[in-house]
Scaffold this motif. Structure first.
Motif, PDB file in Angstrom:
ATOM      1  N   UNK A  92      37.288 -22.831  18.988  1.00 58.27           N
ATOM      2  CA  UNK A  92      36.377 -23.015  17.852  1.00 58.27           C
ATOM      3  C   UNK A  92      37.002 -23.880  16.771  1.00 58.27           C
ATOM      4  N   UNK A  93      38.302 -23.681  16.534  1.00 56.08           N
ATOM      5  CA  UNK A  93      38.974 -24.478  15.515  1.00 56.08           C
ATOM      6  C   UNK A  93      39.003 -25.952  15.895  1.00 56.08           C
ATOM      7  N   UNK A  94      39.292 -26.233  17.169  1.00 61.10           N
ATOM      8  CA  UNK A  94      39.338 -27.629  17.612  1.00 61.10           C
ATOM      9  C   UNK A  94      37.953 -28.250  17.641  1.00 61.10           C
ATOM     10  N   UNK A  95      36.933 -27.474  17.989  1.00 61.72           N
ATOM     11  CA  UNK A  95      35.560 -27.989  17.971  1.00 61.72           C
ATOM     12  C   UNK A  95      35.142 -28.369  16.557  1.00 61.72           C
ATOM     13  N   UNK A  96      35.527 -27.554  15.588  1.00 62.55           N
ATOM     14  CA  UNK A  96      35.176 -27.890  14.202  1.00 62.55           C
ATOM     15  C   UNK A  96      35.891 -29.153  13.747  1.00 62.55           C
ATOM     16  N   UNK A  97      37.132 -29.322  14.197  1.00 62.82           N
ATOM     17  CA  UNK A  97      37.862 -30.527  13.815  1.00 62.82           C
ATOM     18  C   UNK A  97      37.236 -31.785  14.403  1.00 62.82           C
TER      19      UNK A  97
END
Length: 245
Positions: A92-97
């Motif tokens: 999720x963190x990488x998708x938001x980035x």
């Protein structure tokens, strides 16, 4: 035509990394599900057999095995679900980035609530272990286990209350985010849920039905033969182990 053009184009920066993170998260989820279904199936089967033991000598090894399975199940469930949570947060963190948004998590509150219910079932099964030692005439050890179960029950109730408060806040936040945004734009280079084999869902359904049948036998909702109990355990273990998502 659009699909062909997308597959021929080079993936954008980070897309392959996200696909790898998603694959690792799916592997961790599978491990958590295997540990959960196997723990409940094994614990339930041993206790059903212990209930049917006719002598103290037959009850004692099953009581010891039930305690061993329960003691191993708690850290196994905690570790596998923790690893799954860590890997899912990385995704999720990488998708938001990359996409300024994460994949829709509409089903996440339901999944967490289902796992919490399975934790409650496992603990309830574990709290009945002292009774089997009492049936095997090991009264002193049964009393020690009863006191430990009482302490564990108090901790479990407190943890359950905290979980419900956190879960309610997270569920409200998930619904609010889903209404505020249109969801993740998706990633055409990630195979996604639709490209994975449907046999996995069928096998997981079979494992869930076998575990539910064993729980019904443990609750004396029905009285299957010993051979049927072993068959249900085999189905639960095999369906979980051979599932490849």
């Amino acid at each position: 035509m659009t699909v062909m053009l997308l597959t021929e184009m080079a993936p954008p920066p980070g897309a392959q990394e996200v696909a790898g993170l998603r694959a690792r998260a799916r592997t961790a989820r599978r491990g958590a599900l295997v540990a959960l279904s196997a723990s409940i199936a094994l614990l339930t089967t041993v206790q059903v057999l212990a209930d049917r033991a006719s002598t103290r000598e037959q009850t004692l090894p099953l009581a010891v095995l039930s305690l061993a399975v329960f003691a191993a199940a708690l850290p196994a469930l905690a570790i596998t679900q923790y690893v799954w949570g860590v890997r899912a947060r990385r995704v999720r963190r990488r998708e938001r980035e990359l996409y300024a948004d994460a994949r829709s998590g509409a089903s996440r509150p339901l999944t967490r609530l289902a796992f919490a219910c399975c934790w409650a079932v496992t603990l309830l099964l574990g709290w009945t272990v002292p009774r089997f030692f009492r049936q095997a005439a090991h009264y002193a050890f049964a009393d020690v286990l009863s006191r430990a179960a009482e302490a564990l029950s108090l901790i479990s109730v407190a943890a359950g209350v905290l979980f419900l408060l956190w879960w309610a806040r997270d569920a409200v936040g998930t619904v609010a985010r889903a209404l505020r945004s249109g969801g993740s734009p998706g990633d055409p280079w990630d195979p996604g849920r639709g490209a994975r084999p449907r046999e996995g869902a069928v096998l997981w359904t079979g494992a869930a039905m076998a575990v539910a049948a064993l729980l019904g036998a443990r609750a004396h909702l029905w009285e299957p033969a010993v051979g049927v109990v072993y068959a249900l355990l085999t189905v639960a273990l095999v369906c979980g182990v051979v599932t490849d998502e």
